[in-house]
Motif scaffolding. Structure first.
Motif, PDB file in Angstrom:
ATOM      1  N   ALA A 107      43.265 -10.409 -75.487  1.00 56.01           N
ATOM      2  CA  ALA A 107      43.519 -11.608 -76.293  1.00 56.01           C
ATOM      3  C   ALA A 107      43.730 -12.826 -75.390  1.00 56.01           C
ATOM      4  CB  ALA A 107      44.731 -11.387 -77.190  1.00 56.01           C
ATOM      5  N   ARG A 108      44.535 -12.672 -74.352  1.00 56.23           N
ATOM      6  CA  ARG A 108      44.768 -13.796 -73.427  1.00 56.23           C
ATOM      7  C   ARG A 108      43.467 -14.231 -72.764  1.00 56.23           C
ATOM      8  NH1 ARG A 108      49.507 -11.051 -71.661  1.00 56.23           N
ATOM      9  NH2 ARG A 108      48.267 -10.325 -69.933  1.00 56.23           N
ATOM     10  N   SER A 109      42.618 -13.268 -72.404  1.00 52.42           N
ATOM     11  CA  SER A 109      41.362 -13.620 -71.740  1.00 52.42           C
ATOM     12  C   SER A 109      40.387 -14.312 -72.698  1.00 52.42           C
ATOM     13  CB  SER A 109      40.701 -12.376 -71.139  1.00 52.42           C
ATOM     14  OG  SER A 109      40.148 -11.569 -72.154  1.00 52.42           O
ATOM     15  N   MET A 110      40.682 -14.262 -73.997  1.00 53.23           N
ATOM     16  CA  MET A 110      39.873 -14.964 -74.993  1.00 53.23           C
ATOM     17  C   MET A 110      40.466 -16.316 -75.363  1.00 53.23           C
ATOM     18  SD  MET A 110      39.123 -11.786 -77.583  1.00 53.23           S
ATOM     19  CE  MET A 110      38.308 -12.801 -78.791  1.00 53.23           C
ATOM     20  N   THR A 126      35.333   3.275 -81.601  1.00 53.00           N
ATOM     21  CA  THR A 126      35.971   2.186 -82.332  1.00 53.00           C
ATOM     22  C   THR A 126      35.327   0.860 -81.946  1.00 53.00           C
ATOM     23  OG1 THR A 126      37.671   2.014 -80.634  1.00 53.00           O
ATOM     24  CG2 THR A 126      38.174   3.385 -82.543  1.00 53.00           C
ATOM     25  N   PRO A 127      35.452  -0.154 -82.801  1.00 53.11           N
ATOM     26  CA  PRO A 127      34.856  -1.458 -82.493  1.00 53.11           C
ATOM     27  C   PRO A 127      35.423  -2.046 -81.206  1.00 53.11           C
ATOM     28  CG  PRO A 127      35.553  -1.380 -84.780  1.00 53.11           C
ATOM     29  CD  PRO A 127      36.079  -0.144 -84.120  1.00 53.11           C
ATOM     30  N   PRO A 128      34.677  -2.947 -80.563  1.00 47.95           N
ATOM     31  CA  PRO A 128      35.189  -3.600 -79.354  1.00 47.95           C
ATOM     32  C   PRO A 128      36.478  -4.369 -79.648  1.00 47.95           C
ATOM     33  CG  PRO A 128      32.846  -4.036 -79.633  1.00 47.95           C
ATOM     34  CD  PRO A 128      33.321  -3.356 -80.876  1.00 47.95           C
ATOM     35  N   THR A 129      37.367  -4.413 -78.683  1.00 50.71           N
ATOM     36  CA  THR A 129      38.645  -5.095 -78.845  1.00 50.71           C
ATOM     37  C   THR A 129      38.453  -6.559 -79.206  1.00 50.71           C
ATOM     38  OG1 THR A 129      39.637  -3.575 -77.248  1.00 50.71           O
ATOM     39  CG2 THR A 129      40.843  -5.594 -77.716  1.00 50.71           C
ATOM     40  N   ALA A 130      37.539  -7.234 -78.526  1.00 50.01           N
ATOM     41  CA  ALA A 130      37.304  -8.652 -78.808  1.00 50.01           C
ATOM     42  C   ALA A 130      36.855  -8.857 -80.251  1.00 50.01           C
ATOM     43  CB  ALA A 130      36.269  -9.216 -77.848  1.00 50.01           C
ATOM     44  N   PHE A 131      36.052  -7.950 -80.781  1.00 53.00           N
ATOM     45  CA  PHE A 131      35.606  -8.050 -82.170  1.00 53.00           C
ATOM     46  C   PHE A 131      36.796  -7.946 -83.121  1.00 53.00           C
ATOM     47  CE2 PHE A 131      34.312  -6.032 -86.123  1.00 53.00           C
ATOM     48  CZ  PHE A 131      33.342  -6.918 -86.570  1.00 53.00           C
ATOM     49  N   LEU A 132      37.698  -7.008 -82.852  1.00 53.85           N
ATOM     50  CA  LEU A 132      38.868  -6.830 -83.715  1.00 53.85           C
ATOM     51  C   LEU A 132      39.799  -8.047 -83.649  1.00 53.85           C
ATOM     52  CD1 LEU A 132      39.597  -3.067 -83.011  1.00 53.85           C
ATOM     53  CD2 LEU A 132      38.553  -4.058 -85.052  1.00 53.85           C
ATOM     54  N   ILE A 133      39.947  -8.621 -82.457  1.00 52.69           N
ATOM     55  CA  ILE A 133      40.778  -9.824 -82.317  1.00 52.69           C
ATOM     56  C   ILE A 133      40.145 -10.988 -83.073  1.00 52.69           C
ATOM     57  CG2 ILE A 133      41.612 -11.552 -80.669  1.00 52.69           C
ATOM     58  CD1 ILE A 133      41.979  -9.171 -78.681  1.00 52.69           C
ATOM     59  N   LYS A 134      38.826 -11.131 -82.963  1.00 57.37           N
ATOM     60  CA  LYS A 134      38.132 -12.201 -83.695  1.00 57.37           C
ATOM     61  C   LYS A 134      38.304 -12.044 -85.200  1.00 57.37           C
ATOM     62  CE  LYS A 134      34.479 -13.010 -80.318  1.00 57.37           C
ATOM     63  NZ  LYS A 134      33.028 -12.900 -80.100  1.00 57.37           N
ATOM     64  N   VAL A 179      40.932 -10.891 -86.684  1.00 55.34           N
ATOM     65  CA  VAL A 179      42.293 -11.307 -87.013  1.00 55.34           C
ATOM     66  C   VAL A 179      42.415 -12.833 -86.979  1.00 55.34           C
ATOM     67  CG1 VAL A 179      44.697 -11.264 -86.217  1.00 55.34           C
ATOM     68  CG2 VAL A 179      43.365  -9.164 -86.270  1.00 55.34           C
ATOM     69  N   ILE A 180      41.872 -13.467 -85.940  1.00 57.80           N
ATOM     70  CA  ILE A 180      42.032 -14.924 -85.803  1.00 57.80           C
ATOM     71  C   ILE A 180      40.977 -15.698 -86.580  1.00 57.80           C
ATOM     72  CG2 ILE A 180      43.208 -14.705 -83.581  1.00 57.80           C
ATOM     73  CD1 ILE A 180      40.582 -15.674 -82.244  1.00 57.80           C
ATOM     74  N   ARG A 181      39.961 -15.003 -87.073  1.00 56.57           N
ATOM     75  CA  ARG A 181      38.886 -15.592 -87.891  1.00 56.57           C
ATOM     76  C   ARG A 181      38.130 -16.716 -87.191  1.00 56.57           C
ATOM     77  NH1 ARG A 181      42.939 -14.510 -91.841  1.00 56.57           N
ATOM     78  NH2 ARG A 181      42.173 -13.023 -93.375  1.00 56.57           N
ATOM     79  N   ARG A 182      37.902 -16.553 -85.902  1.00 60.63           N
ATOM     80  CA  ARG A 182      37.092 -17.501 -85.134  1.00 60.63           C
ATOM     81  C   ARG A 182      36.760 -16.892 -83.778  1.00 60.63           C
ATOM     82  NH1 ARG A 182      40.445 -22.721 -83.628  1.00 60.63           N
ATOM     83  NH2 ARG A 182      38.428 -23.085 -82.675  1.00 60.63           N
ATOM     84  N   ASP A 183      35.922 -17.567 -83.007  1.00 62.43           N
ATOM     85  CA  ASP A 183      35.577 -17.103 -81.667  1.00 62.43           C
ATOM     86  C   ASP A 183      36.688 -17.454 -80.695  1.00 62.43           C
ATOM     87  OD1 ASP A 183      33.150 -16.010 -82.392  1.00 62.43           O
ATOM     88  OD2 ASP A 183      32.016 -17.826 -81.944  1.00 62.43           O
ATOM     89  N   GLY A 184      36.623 -16.862 -79.512  1.00 60.92           N
ATOM     90  CA  GLY A 184      37.590 -17.161 -78.475  1.00 60.92           C
ATOM     91  C   GLY A 184      37.335 -18.543 -77.876  1.00 60.92           C
ATOM     92  N   ALA A 185      38.178 -18.938 -76.944  1.00 56.74           N
ATOM     93  CA  ALA A 185      38.089 -20.254 -76.314  1.00 56.74           C
ATOM     94  C   ALA A 185      36.882 -20.339 -75.395  1.00 56.74           C
ATOM     95  CB  ALA A 185      39.366 -20.537 -75.530  1.00 56.74           C
TER      96      ALA A 185
END
Length: 140
Positions: free
Chosen positions: A131-134, A72-80, A82-88
């Motif tokens: 998600a929190r770490s992003m 499956t895709p990386p978790t960070a990719f899936l979160i990105k 959903v939020i439609r942008r990069d992490g902090a």
């Protein structure tokens, strides 16, 4: 007939349905694997997920045969997605977006086959930690 001996296990992350030959060549070339065959198989296996990053594990054996397994895709990719942008840039100091518990559950259900748990609540907690770490806030 003797069992095949594994020579290498190569992990690659490529665009689904359109694997870059350059990246495949760099990873598989030193092992003598027919990269075009791997590309065809990867593209066929991942075509329905076009536009996503799909990791694959290529096991190379002593007779230059190989096996391909996608994950499956990386978790960070899936979160990105959903939020439609990069992490902090500074997680813990900045918050760039908010994600709902429903979104976390959807990601956890998709990632469940590749996580080290079968409990959906534990999987949600793992996704929430990513998600929190992003720098993404979670609303309940």
């Amino acid at each position: 007939m003797a069992p095949k001996k594994p020579l290498a296990v190569i992990k690659i992350e490529l665009e689904a349905g359109n694997a870059a030959m350059v990246d495949l060549g760099k990873a598989l070339g030193p092992h003598g694997v027919a990269t075009m065959e791997v590309k065809r198989r990867y593209d066929a296996d991942t075509a329905r997920h076009a536009g996503e990053i799909i990791p694959a594990i290529v096991s190379v054996y002593d007779d230059r045969s190989w096996d391909l397994r996608t994950t499956t895709p990386p978790t960070a990719f899936l979160i990105k997605q959903v939020i439609r942008r990069d992490g902090a840039a500074r997680p813990g100091h900045q918050s760039v977006a908010t994600i709902t518990a429903r979104d976390l559950e959807a990601i956890a259900r998709r990632k469940l086959p590749d996580l080290n748990t079968t409990n959906i609540q534990a999987a949600i907690r793992q996704i929430e930690g990513t998600a929190r770490s992003m720098g993404v806030r979670v609303t309940r």
